[in-house]
Write an enzyme that holds these catalytic residues in place. Structure first.
Site, PDB file in Angstrom:
ATOM      1  N   ASP B  27      40.986  32.739  38.020  1.00  0.00           N
ATOM      2  CA  ASP B  27      40.538  33.855  37.187  1.00  0.00           C
ATOM      3  C   ASP B  27      39.645  33.269  36.104  1.00  0.00           C
ATOM      4  O   ASP B  27      39.566  32.055  35.930  1.00  0.00           O
ATOM      5  CB  ASP B  27      41.757  34.550  36.557  1.00  0.00           C
ATOM      6  CG  ASP B  27      41.348  35.688  35.612  1.00  0.00           C
ATOM      7  OD1 ASP B  27      40.423  36.434  35.950  1.00  0.00           O
ATOM      8  OD2 ASP B  27      41.971  35.807  34.534  1.00  0.00           O
ATOM      9  N   SER B  28      39.001  34.155  35.352  1.00  0.00           N
ATOM     10  CA  SER B  28      38.171  33.693  34.243  1.00  0.00           C
ATOM     11  C   SER B  28      39.024  33.167  33.085  1.00  0.00           C
ATOM     12  O   SER B  28      38.496  32.524  32.182  1.00  0.00           O
ATOM     13  CB  SER B  28      37.290  34.845  33.754  1.00  0.00           C
ATOM     14  OG  SER B  28      38.087  35.943  33.402  1.00  0.00           O
ATOM     15  N   CYS B  90      41.020  38.184  39.973  1.00  0.00           N
ATOM     16  CA  CYS B  90      40.114  38.752  38.974  1.00  0.00           C
ATOM     17  C   CYS B  90      39.307  39.828  39.689  1.00  0.00           C
ATOM     18  O   CYS B  90      38.691  39.560  40.721  1.00  0.00           O
ATOM     19  CB  CYS B  90      39.190  37.643  38.457  1.00  0.00           C
ATOM     20  SG  CYS B  90      37.822  38.247  37.438  1.00  0.00           S
ATOM     21  N   ASN B  91      39.354  41.035  39.157  1.00  0.00           N
ATOM     22  CA  ASN B  91      38.682  42.147  39.822  1.00  0.00           C
ATOM     23  C   ASN B  91      37.171  41.978  39.828  1.00  0.00           C
ATOM     24  O   ASN B  91      36.508  42.241  40.831  1.00  0.00           O
ATOM     25  CB  ASN B  91      39.065  43.465  39.148  1.00  0.00           C
ATOM     26  CG  ASN B  91      40.478  43.886  39.497  1.00  0.00           C
ATOM     27  OD1 ASN B  91      40.685  44.628  40.439  1.00  0.00           O
ATOM     28  ND2 ASN B  91      41.461  43.402  38.760  1.00  0.00           N
ATOM     29  N   GLU B 169      43.739  40.576  25.274  1.00  0.00           N
ATOM     30  CA  GLU B 169      43.518  39.199  24.825  1.00  0.00           C
ATOM     31  C   GLU B 169      44.101  38.999  23.422  1.00  0.00           C
ATOM     32  O   GLU B 169      44.786  38.010  23.140  1.00  0.00           O
ATOM     33  CB  GLU B 169      42.017  38.877  24.809  1.00  0.00           C
ATOM     34  CG  GLU B 169      41.400  38.652  26.174  1.00  0.00           C
ATOM     35  CD  GLU B 169      41.718  37.271  26.747  1.00  0.00           C
ATOM     36  OE1 GLU B 169      42.154  36.386  25.993  1.00  0.00           O
ATOM     37  OE2 GLU B 169      41.547  37.094  27.972  1.00  0.00           O
ATOM     38  N   CYS B 218      42.038  45.692  36.481  1.00  0.00           N
ATOM     39  CA  CYS B 218      41.730  44.452  35.776  1.00  0.00           C
ATOM     40  C   CYS B 218      43.065  43.739  35.606  1.00  0.00           C
ATOM     41  O   CYS B 218      44.069  44.371  35.256  1.00  0.00           O
ATOM     42  CB  CYS B 218      41.092  44.756  34.424  1.00  0.00           C
ATOM     43  SG  CYS B 218      40.883  43.292  33.379  1.00  0.00           S
ATOM     44  N   THR B 219      43.074  42.444  35.851  1.00  0.00           N
ATOM     45  CA  THR B 219      44.357  41.744  35.854  1.00  0.00           C
ATOM     46  C   THR B 219      44.982  41.666  34.464  1.00  0.00           C
ATOM     47  O   THR B 219      46.161  41.341  34.330  1.00  0.00           O
ATOM     48  CB  THR B 219      44.207  40.329  36.454  1.00  0.00           C
ATOM     49  OG1 THR B 219      43.103  39.680  35.832  1.00  0.00           O
ATOM     50  CG2 THR B 219      43.977  40.407  37.945  1.00  0.00           C
ATOM     51  N   HIS B 220      44.214  41.966  33.430  1.00  0.00           N
ATOM     52  CA  HIS B 220      44.799  42.022  32.088  1.00  0.00           C
ATOM     53  C   HIS B 220      45.656  43.276  31.885  1.00  0.00           C
ATOM     54  O   HIS B 220      46.538  43.296  31.042  1.00  0.00           O
ATOM     55  CB  HIS B 220      43.695  42.071  31.020  1.00  0.00           C
ATOM     56  CG  HIS B 220      43.127  40.749  30.654  1.00  0.00           C
ATOM     57  ND1 HIS B 220      42.128  40.152  31.368  1.00  0.00           N
ATOM     58  CD2 HIS B 220      43.402  39.907  29.626  1.00  0.00           C
ATOM     59  CE1 HIS B 220      41.806  38.989  30.802  1.00  0.00           C
ATOM     60  NE2 HIS B 220      42.563  38.818  29.747  1.00  0.00           N
TER      61      HIS B 220
END
Lengths: 303, 303
Positions: B27-28, B90-91, B169, B218-220
Site C-alpha cells: 500500500d502507499s 490499496c484501491n 491518518e 479505500c483501505t483507510h
C-alpha cells in the site's frame, strides 16, 4: 444452517430476516437440473420452481438474440410465480441474456458463467485455462471475457464441444435410475465408446495447450465429468459452473437476509414446455437424482 | 484449518500440497494494514511481507499512470523476495495497476476493488449502491465498472471523499494504542468533530439516493467505520473491501493448494520507504492492532 444474524460485520444484513419464497431456476431442458441439484445440496431449506424449456431445446445452436428473448419470457414467468431470485442455469442463456435480464427484473438474476470463470481464475496455477461449451457460449466470448476480466494474465483456450451435449442427452435417456456420482455414464457400454471417439478430437488440443484447469461450461457436462477427467488426466482440475453458481446463490441470499427459515419445508415444482410430462419426470429424476414430484406442462404460446 | 485435500470435487487441487512462502501485501502507507489484519485473521499460518510506500504517500491525488509504475516496481520487489501471491492493498493502486500487474507477473495478483464490488452486488436489495473512495479511485470508474459488470441492473452512486483519508491518518497519529474495533476514532474528541463537519457534505447526497449498501472503497475507511455508520444509519450495510479481499486470498491459496502448512509459524516482515522506521512501527501497530516486530527501510531509489 440458519441464516446468519451477525450484526454489522459487513457479511449480511442485520436482523435475522427470512424469506421463504422459492428460488427460480431455468434451462432449455434437463441440463439445469445439475444446478438445481447443487442448490438443493447447498440450501436444503429452500423451495424451488424449475422451468425446463424442453419444447425449444437445445438453445446452443440458436442466435443469441433469440435466446435473449426466451430469457425475458421465462424470467418474467418465474417472477410472476413469486420467486425471490432467478438462476439462469444454462450457459448459452447466460451468455445471451443475463445483462438484459438484470436490467429488466427487480429480483437478482444469477448466471453460471461468472461463478465458473471466477473459480477457474482462483484455481489455475499455470494460468492456462480451458473452456468447453456449446457453440453459442464459446462464440459469445462470455467465458474468455469473464476470466480475463478477473485476471488479465490468463490465457483462455476455448473449444466448442456440441456433441458432448448430445452424448449427455443420450446418456440421460439410456441410463436407468439416478446418474450416481457422475460415473454411471462412464461405465455405460453405449455412451463410453461414443464419447471416446470424439473426446480425443475435442480435448487433445487442450492437452497440448497444457491447461491445468478446465471449465465445464455447459450444465450437461458435469454428467460427463468422469469421462472428461479420464481423457484430460488427473492434473487438470475440472470446474463445475453448476456447483459454483449454487455457492453464489447461497451467498447472495445470505448477504441479503433472504434465506428461507431454518427447518422450512422445501417444496419443489417443475414445469416443462415439452408435451411429454412423464418423460420430463423420468429423465429429470435421473439428473436430479431424486423423484421430481410435481411436474406440469406450460404452453410456449402462453409465455 | 489445514489446506483442503478433498479430491476431484472441483474445489481445490488434489494432493494436500503446501506452500510456506509469504504473502506479499503493499500500500502507499498504513492503510493496507487493514487488509493485512484481515489476512492475519483469516490465514493465521501464513507469513507476510508488507511494503508501505510511505515516502510517496498518498497515491490518491497522483495520476493513474504514475501509480501504475509504482505497482510494477513494488510488485517486482515483492516477487524477488519470494512471495507466492501479491495483494494490492490499496484501491487507487488496484484501479491504476492491477491489470498491468496481472499481465506482467507470474504469481497471482489480487486487488481490493473486485472483491468489494462483488460483496456489494451480493448484498444490495434495492440495487442502489454507494461507493466512497479517493478521487483517483472514483475517477477511474473501477468500482462502478466492476459492480455493473456483475449486475447490470445496479445503480452506482460514487462520491470522492479525499478528506476522510486525512482524518483517518490524523486518527492513526493521535490515537494511542491499537485502534480497537474501529470505535476508538469514533470516540476521539479531536477526530469526531472534524469528521462530523465534512461527513454530512459527503454522505448526505448518498442518503438522499437511498443507497442500502455502501462500499468503503479505500483501505483507510474501515478505521472510520463506526463514524460513517453513525451518519448513514443502520439500514445501510457497509462493505469493507479489506475483509472481502482477504477472503479472496484465502480462496485462491486454498484452490491452488498453496496454503501454508497447518501450524506453520508465521513470520511478519514490514518495509517502508519512509525515513522514520520508528514512526511506521508505532503507527502501523495501531492499525494492525499488534506489534509489527521487524520493520526495515527501503530506499525508493533502489526499487
Amino acid at each position: 444452517m440458519p441464516a446468519f444474524t451477525a450484526f454489522g460485520d459487513g457479511y449480511c444484513r442485520p436482523g435475522g430476516e427470512f424469506d421463504n419464497a422459492p428460488i427460480g431456476i431455468f434451462d432449455s431442458g434437463y441440463g439445469g437440473l445439475t444446478v438445481a441439484r447443487e442448490i438443493v445440496k447447498a440450501l436444503p431449506d429452500e423451495s424451488i420452481v424449475y422451468f425446463g424449456d424442453t419444447a425449444r431445446c437445445p438453445y446452443g445452436p440458436r442466435s443469441l438474440d433469440e435466446v435473449d428473448g426466451f430469457v425475458q419470457q421465462i424470467g418474467a414467468w418465474l417472477i410472476e410465480r413469486g420467486v425471490k431470485i432467478v438462476v439462469i442455469a444454462c450457459n448459452t442463456a447466460t451468455a445471451a441474456g443475463l445483462t438484459h435480464a438484470q436490467q429488466a427484473f427487480q429480483v437478482p438474476v444469477v448466471g453460471v458463467v461468472e461463478p465458473g470463470a471466477r473459480a477457474a481464475v482462483h484455481a489455475t496455477t499455470n494460468r492456462h485455462v480451458g473452456v468447453i461449451a456449446t457453440k453459442g457460449t464459446i462464440e459469445s466470448g462470455a467465458y474468455a471475457g469473464a476470466i480475463r476480466n478477473l485476471d488479465a494474465g490468463i490465457t483462455v483456450f476455448s473449444v466448442p464441444t456440441p456433441r458432448f451435449v448430445e452424448i449427455a442427452e443420450q446418456g440421460i435417456r439410456m441410463t436407468e435410475g439416478p446418474i450416481e456420482d457422475f460415473t454411471s455414464l462412464a461405465s455405460n457400454v453405449y455412451i463410453r465408446p461414443a464419447f471416446q471417439e470424439i473426446a480425443k478430437e475435442y480435448l487433445e488440443p487442450l492437452r497440448r495447450c497444457e491447461i491445468d484447469t478446465l471449465v465445464l461450461g455447459c450444465t450437461h457436462f458435469p454428467l460427463l465429468k468422469a469421462l472428461i477427467g479420464g481423457v484430460v488426466g488427473r492434473d487438470v482440475l475440472l470446474i463445475s459452473s453448476a456447483k459454483e453458481a449454487a455457492k453464489d446463490v447461497a451467498e447472495i441470499l445470505t448477504r441479503r437476509g433472504k434465506r428461507a427459515e431454518f427447518g422450512h419445508e422445501a417444496a419443489y415444482e417443475f414445469f416443462t414446455t415439452g408435451d411429454d410430462v412423464g418423460e420430463f419426470e423420468r429423465f429429470g429424476a435421473r439428473v436430479l437424482r431424486m423423484p421430481l414430484g410435481s411436474v406440469s406442462h406450460v404452453d410456449v404460446g402462453s409465455l
